[in-house]
Design a protein around this motif. Structure first.
Motif, mmCIF file in Angstrom:
data_model
loop_
_atom_site.group_PDB
_atom_site.id
_atom_site.type_symbol
_atom_site.label_atom_id
_atom_site.label_comp_id
_atom_site.label_asym_id
_atom_site.label_seq_id
_atom_site.Cartn_x
_atom_site.Cartn_y
_atom_site.Cartn_z
ATOM 1 N N LYS A 116 0.830 -1.162 0.225
ATOM 2 C CA LYS A 116 0.015 -0.150 0.247
ATOM 3 C C LYS A 116 0.873 1.415 0.067
ATOM 4 O O LYS A 116 1.867 1.323 0.894
ATOM 5 N N MET A 117 0.555 2.182 -0.886
ATOM 6 C CA MET A 117 1.432 3.432 -1.152
ATOM 7 C C MET A 117 0.970 4.541 -0.271
ATOM 8 O O MET A 117 1.804 5.140 0.486
ATOM 9 N N HIS A 118 -0.344 4.836 -0.379
ATOM 10 C CA HIS A 118 -0.974 6.091 0.361
ATOM 11 C C HIS A 118 -1.329 5.330 1.758
ATOM 12 O O HIS A 118 -2.257 4.375 1.996
ATOM 13 N N PRO A 133 4.874 3.118 3.651
ATOM 14 C CA PRO A 133 4.541 2.988 2.354
ATOM 15 C C PRO A 133 5.287 2.227 1.480
ATOM 16 O O PRO A 133 6.401 1.788 1.861
ATOM 17 N N PHE A 144 3.370 1.934 -9.137
ATOM 18 C CA PHE A 144 2.379 1.412 -9.202
ATOM 19 C C PHE A 144 2.611 0.506 -10.689
ATOM 20 O O PHE A 144 2.312 0.964 -11.754
ATOM 21 N N LEU A 157 -4.295 -2.353 -5.936
ATOM 22 C CA LEU A 157 -4.160 -0.992 -5.099
ATOM 23 C C LEU A 157 -4.950 -1.693 -3.968
ATOM 24 O O LEU A 157 -5.468 -2.570 -3.590
ATOM 25 N N TRP A 160 -6.875 3.223 1.033
ATOM 26 C CA TRP A 160 -6.806 4.565 0.779
ATOM 27 C C TRP A 160 -6.158 5.023 -0.608
ATOM 28 O O TRP A 160 -6.537 6.187 -1.018
ATOM 29 N N ASP A 161 -5.444 3.962 -1.451
ATOM 30 C CA ASP A 161 -5.171 4.491 -2.739
ATOM 31 C C ASP A 161 -6.255 4.405 -3.495
ATOM 32 O O ASP A 161 -6.146 5.149 -4.593
ATOM 33 N N GLN A 162 -7.507 4.171 -3.036
ATOM 34 C CA GLN A 162 -8.674 4.311 -3.902
ATOM 35 C C GLN A 162 -9.262 5.768 -3.991
ATOM 36 O O GLN A 162 -9.877 5.752 -5.195
ATOM 37 N N TYR A 164 -7.034 8.137 -4.944
ATOM 38 C CA TYR A 164 -6.089 8.746 -5.664
ATOM 39 C C TYR A 164 -6.278 8.580 -7.122
ATOM 40 O O TYR A 164 -5.811 7.303 -7.672
ATOM 41 N N ALA A 167 -2.887 7.138 -8.918
ATOM 42 C CA ALA A 167 -2.466 5.698 -8.906
ATOM 43 C C ALA A 167 -3.181 4.778 -9.815
ATOM 44 O O ALA A 167 -2.700 4.026 -10.636
ATOM 45 N N TYR A 181 -9.364 -3.260 -5.690
ATOM 46 C CA TYR A 181 -9.212 -2.501 -4.366
ATOM 47 C C TYR A 181 -9.463 -3.350 -3.214
ATOM 48 O O TYR A 181 -10.983 -3.377 -2.847
#
Length: 299
Positions: A116-118, A133, A144, A157, A160-162, A164, A167, A181
């Motif tokens: 997970k990035m965000h 992250p 990504f 993803l 929380w990535d969803q 953005y 992403a 997601y």
């Protein structure tokens, strides 16, 4: 493959990993019995959502990338001949933990993962305390990157990535055929009904918009049920479920309510080509004028 039979398990979770994973397995088996080829599980499905509070003892729940939860899901994928996208609390090294999606491909086992990035940090969602992250870009690849599987290139993803669009766009630009997601989101039970509805509507709309903007199907798996706040500082979170699968124009192909369930549908992956021919967003992007997107804010 042009037609993909895809499914989602929407479930509650418990502190007991065995009980939670058995619930996931029941859903996976039910979907496999219907011929589903790809199963998406929700975020952190093996435990309750522990990020409502900050507690160092919780780190004991973390596992290596190829730990017990991944091995459990890999065995199911082999037995049922399906692709499973699961979720783990990953212990990468002492003091270094991630919220990680794992992809198990039929007989091949673990073939890819996405960290997970965000990472949010809000009341009831204190994820920055637990998760670092993802840093795949630092390892020489794009941050990504889709995962190539036997059912297609999956743009995985996490939660929380969803929110953005960057992403989703980067996954699409890297050749993803489907956006997925795994999610854990719900209401603060103290919020008024109208505010709860606005939050859920926004969550649904933003992800359907990713489908539209990128001409790609989207799968979203969310958990259900009330989970108490261990610190007793709030009334806990009511996870609203509402998992769904949408087509490349944002149209609902399958949608759940707020109860434990499975849902499945057949996705025509070839429609993305048709949609992108009449709505060629990738063609018309003004990449020569987007340099400021890499800035935090334009003062």
């Amino acid at each position: 493959m042009t037609t993909l039979h895809a499914g989602i398990v929407q479930q509650p979770a418990w502190a007991d990993k065995t009980r939670s994973l058995e619930e996931s397995a029941r859903g996976i088996r039910a979907l496999a019995a219907k011929g589903v080829q790809l199963v998406l599980l929700q975020e952190l499905h093996a435990t309750q959502y522990f990020c409502q509070t900050e507690d160092t003892a919780i780190f004991d729940l973390a596992e290596p990338l190829d730990g017990p939860t991944t091995q459990y899901l890999a065995a199911l994928a082999r037995e049922l001949d399906v692709v499973i996208v699961g979720s783990i609390f990953e212990r990468r090294a002492p003091g270094l933990y991630h919220n990680t999606a794992v992809v198990l491909d039929r007989q091949k086992g673990l073939i890819g993962h996405y960290r997970k990035m965000h990472i949010p940090d809000d009341p009831g969602f204190y994820e920055k305390f637990y998760f670092t992250p993802g840093d795949s870009a630092a390892q020489g690849g794009p941050g990504f990157a889709p995962i190539e599987t036997s059912v297609g290139r999956l743009g995985v993803l996490v939660c929380w990535d969803q929110w953005y669009p960057e992403a989703a766009r980067l996954m699409a630009m890297a050749g993803a055929e489907l956006l997925l997601y795994p999610t854990a989101i719900g209401w603060d039970t103290r919020d008024e009904t109208e505010e709860q509805r606005r939050q859920q509507d926004a969550w649904t709309v933003i992800q359907r918009a990713h489908a539209v903007a990128n001409g790609l199907p989207v799968m979203v798996a969310n958990r259900v049920g009330h989970e108490a706040d261990p610190s007793a500082q709030s009334e806990g979170i009511e996870f609203w479920g509402a998992s769904f699968i949408a087509g490349p124009q944002g149209e609902f192909l399958a949608q759940a309510d707020g109860q434990p369930t499975t849902l499945d549908t057949r996705i025509d992956l070839s429609r993305s080509e048709d949609i992108r021919r009449i709505w060629p967003y990738l063609r018309d992007r003004r990449i020569d004028d987007y340099a400021h997107l890499t800035r935090r804010y334009i003062d």
